[in-house]
Enzyme design. Structure first.
Site, PDB file in Angstrom:
ATOM      1  N   CYS A  85      -2.285  14.621   0.194  1.00 33.28           N
ATOM      2  CA  CYS A  85      -2.461  14.539  -1.258  1.00 33.28           C
ATOM      3  C   CYS A  85      -3.738  13.758  -1.551  1.00 33.28           C
ATOM      4  O   CYS A  85      -4.638  13.725  -0.721  1.00 33.28           O
ATOM      5  CB  CYS A  85      -1.227  13.939  -1.931  1.00 33.28           C
TER       6      CYS A  85
ATOM      7  N   ASN B  55      -2.465   9.285  -0.763  1.00 33.90           N
ATOM      8  CA  ASN B  55      -1.461   9.043   0.284  1.00 33.90           C
ATOM      9  C   ASN B  55      -0.513   7.901  -0.087  1.00 33.90           C
ATOM     10  O   ASN B  55      -0.064   7.147   0.756  1.00 33.90           O
ATOM     11  CB  ASN B  55      -2.136   8.790   1.631  1.00 33.90           C
TER      12      ASN B  55
ATOM     13  N   CYS C 247       1.890   8.684  -2.939  1.00 34.06           N
ATOM     14  CA  CYS C 247       2.968   9.296  -3.717  1.00 34.06           C
ATOM     15  C   CYS C 247       3.481  10.582  -3.055  1.00 34.06           C
ATOM     16  O   CYS C 247       4.447  10.563  -2.309  1.00 34.06           O
ATOM     17  CB  CYS C 247       2.513   9.620  -5.140  1.00 34.06           C
ATOM     18  N   ARG C 248       2.809  11.692  -3.338  1.00 34.75           N
ATOM     19  CA  ARG C 248       3.312  13.006  -2.920  1.00 34.75           C
ATOM     20  C   ARG C 248       3.359  13.206  -1.417  1.00 34.75           C
ATOM     21  O   ARG C 248       4.390  13.608  -0.872  1.00 34.75           O
ATOM     22  CB  ARG C 248       2.466  14.119  -3.558  1.00 34.75           C
ATOM     23  N   SER C 249       2.243  12.972  -0.745  1.00 36.02           N
ATOM     24  CA  SER C 249       2.237  13.269   0.696  1.00 36.02           C
ATOM     25  C   SER C 249       3.183  12.383   1.489  1.00 36.02           C
ATOM     26  O   SER C 249       3.865  12.884   2.392  1.00 36.02           O
ATOM     27  CB  SER C 249       0.822  13.263   1.271  1.00 36.02           C
TER      28      SER C 249
ATOM     29  N   ASP D  51       0.785  15.403  -9.820  1.00 34.72           N
ATOM     30  CA  ASP D  51       0.724  14.008  -9.406  1.00 34.72           C
ATOM     31  C   ASP D  51       1.656  13.161 -10.274  1.00 34.72           C
ATOM     32  O   ASP D  51       1.395  12.974 -11.467  1.00 34.72           O
ATOM     33  CB  ASP D  51      -0.708  13.501  -9.510  1.00 34.72           C
TER      34      ASP D  51
END
Length: 180
Positions: free
Chosen positions: A12, A15, A17-19, A142
């Site tokens: 993401c 690095n 939140c999402r990933s 995001d």
């Protein structure tokens, strides 16, 4: 069984939140699949990690809202430290999963060759409910700009891809190469 472990990385922006959420959720899904199918011993050996395309958050821990959501799902996210994508990983990862179209485009630009580009996929491209969608529509937005509900939704979007993604990895790792 493949000679080396199958390696997956989620990518993401920063690095935080999402990933990392995708990394931890995929690790758990693979561990559960390995328990359900002990004959597929290679599933337990799959390596999953994550990175960001930006250096803005390098060295920081996971966003507290992402960590809260993972803990709510029974996952301990302790120890995550944000890091930036390293182009050497094109050679080392078997599957590179972009969390949105910007990450996908950046990774494809940076890829040194067509073989590397072929390893890059959108994370949600594995979600059956997203079949036949464009790359732009496959992105996981995001959640950093929102509140805790956005992190719940992010985890839900990730979860829709986990079972088919585990099946893809099972087939790829069992044959030592990516399936079509």
């Amino acid at each position: 069984m493949a000679e080396k472990p199958f390696r997956v990385i989620t990518v993401c922006t920063g690095n935080i939140c999402r990933s990392p959420m995708a990394e931890y959720l995929l690790r758990r899904a693979l561990a559960e699949a390995a328990q359900q199918h002990p004959e597929d011993g290679f599933l337990a050996a799959v390596v999953v990690d994550s990175a960001g395309i930006s250096d803005e958050e390098v060295g920081r821990s996971m966003d507290h809202r992402a960590a809260t959501q993972l803990r709510a799902l029974g996952i301990d996210p302790a120890g995550h430290v944000a890091r930036e994508w390293d182009n050497a990983w094109f050679r080392e990862r078997d599957l590179i999963l972009a969390m949105d179209e910007n990450h996908y485009r950046a990774l494809r630009r940076w890829a040194p060759d067509e073989q590397s580009r072929a390893r890059i996929r959108m994370f949600r491209s594995f979600d059956p409910s997203m079949a036949d969608r464009s790359t732009a529509e496959l992105g996981i937005y995001d959640p950093w700009y929102g509140d805790q509900r956005d992190f719940v939704e992010c985890a839900d979007m990730i979860s829709g891809s986990l079972e088919p993604l585990v099946e893809y990895i099972r087939a790829a790792a069992a044959h030592g190469a990516q399936p079509e």
